[in-house]
Design a protein around this motif. Sequence first.
Motif, PDB file in Angstrom:
ATOM      1  N   VAL A   1      21.090  -4.653  18.554  1.00  0.00           N
ATOM      2  CA  VAL A   1      19.845  -4.838  17.839  1.00  0.00           C
ATOM      3  C   VAL A   1      20.225  -5.484  16.349  1.00  0.00           C
ATOM      4  O   VAL A   1      21.281  -5.338  15.759  1.00  0.00           O
ATOM      5  CB  VAL A   1      19.376  -3.334  17.249  1.00  0.00           C
ATOM      6  N   GLU A   2      19.330  -6.426  15.979  1.00  0.00           N
ATOM      7  CA  GLU A   2      19.516  -7.081  14.748  1.00  0.00           C
ATOM      8  C   GLU A   2      19.251  -6.184  13.322  1.00  0.00           C
ATOM      9  O   GLU A   2      18.392  -5.260  13.449  1.00  0.00           O
ATOM     10  CB  GLU A   2      18.666  -8.227  14.557  1.00  0.00           C
ATOM     11  N   ILE A   3      19.737  -6.594  12.258  1.00  0.00           N
ATOM     12  CA  ILE A   3      19.478  -5.738  11.136  1.00  0.00           C
ATOM     13  C   ILE A   3      19.278  -6.784  10.083  1.00  0.00           C
ATOM     14  O   ILE A   3      19.838  -7.783   9.756  1.00  0.00           O
ATOM     15  CB  ILE A   3      20.739  -5.138  10.570  1.00  0.00           C
ATOM     16  N   HIS A   4      17.800  -6.297   9.343  1.00  0.00           N
ATOM     17  CA  HIS A   4      17.309  -7.395   8.461  1.00  0.00           C
ATOM     18  C   HIS A   4      17.285  -6.493   7.122  1.00  0.00           C
ATOM     19  O   HIS A   4      16.508  -5.423   7.156  1.00  0.00           O
ATOM     20  CB  HIS A   4      16.334  -8.005   8.732  1.00  0.00           C
ATOM     21  N   LEU A   5      18.159  -6.772   6.070  1.00  0.00           N
ATOM     22  CA  LEU A   5      17.947  -6.122   4.567  1.00  0.00           C
ATOM     23  C   LEU A   5      16.950  -6.790   3.814  1.00  0.00           C
ATOM     24  O   LEU A   5      17.324  -7.725   3.201  1.00  0.00           O
ATOM     25  CB  LEU A   5      19.201  -5.972   4.077  1.00  0.00           C
ATOM     26  N   THR A   6      15.609  -6.306   3.924  1.00  0.00           N
ATOM     27  CA  THR A   6      14.463  -7.146   3.330  1.00  0.00           C
ATOM     28  C   THR A   6      14.137  -6.750   1.918  1.00  0.00           C
ATOM     29  O   THR A   6      13.461  -7.630   1.371  1.00  0.00           O
ATOM     30  CB  THR A   6      13.339  -6.845   4.166  1.00  0.00           C
TER      31      THR A   6
END
Length: 222
Positions: free
Chosen positions: A183-188
């Motif tokens: 799964v991708e992780i995006h710290l927005t």
Amino acid sequence: MFPVIIEKGKTVYNWKYIDDLLDLKVKPFVELAFLPTSMAAENSKTVFWWKANITPANDSFEKWHDLVKAFTQHYVDRYGIDEVLTWYFEVWNEPNLYKLFWDGTKSQYFELYKQSVIAVRSVDNRLKVGGPLRVIMCQILVLMEKRQMMKLQKLFLTRFAKSLKLDLEWLNKTIAKSEYPDVEIHLTEWNTRDPMHDRLPVAAYIVKSNLDCIGLINSLAF
């Protein structure tokens, strides 16, 4: 950003504000929020000065599905599927902050999430839907368990964080043990939130934090 108008009993969508922005060649990280008035509870709580609705009406989820599907189809038609396949669709902003950004139940949020995924991917099953932003890291695990039950694919996680490297190392180890190890992780959203926020020392901290996160995350937004 979702102007919804009811004219003679018919729902009409107006995408002009978003069209004007995206026509500038901006590549969005789409957040699906908040509720149009016609989908909010009669006495919905609101957030921000512009009074974004955060309390869902009991009959809002089918209407929300139709809205998200129309939104997605509009931009596939406007910019082409190859472009929209590079976008990310995130469902809501920090629903775990009860009564601040979400004034419904957990079950209602999961229904909103489910309908959002179904709507986006009914346009094209390859489109990426995920999120939401999380403040408390353990709640990521709860959400992942719920997703496993729904057997939703093409997932990514988004979250806020105030400390980076240690948080992300822990998160990567946790996800590696799950049913979705890729799964991708995006710290927005992350920042310093102190009086030094806009001063020169913080610039060095931002650069160091970006270097520390190489290999731990798919995207990082200050």
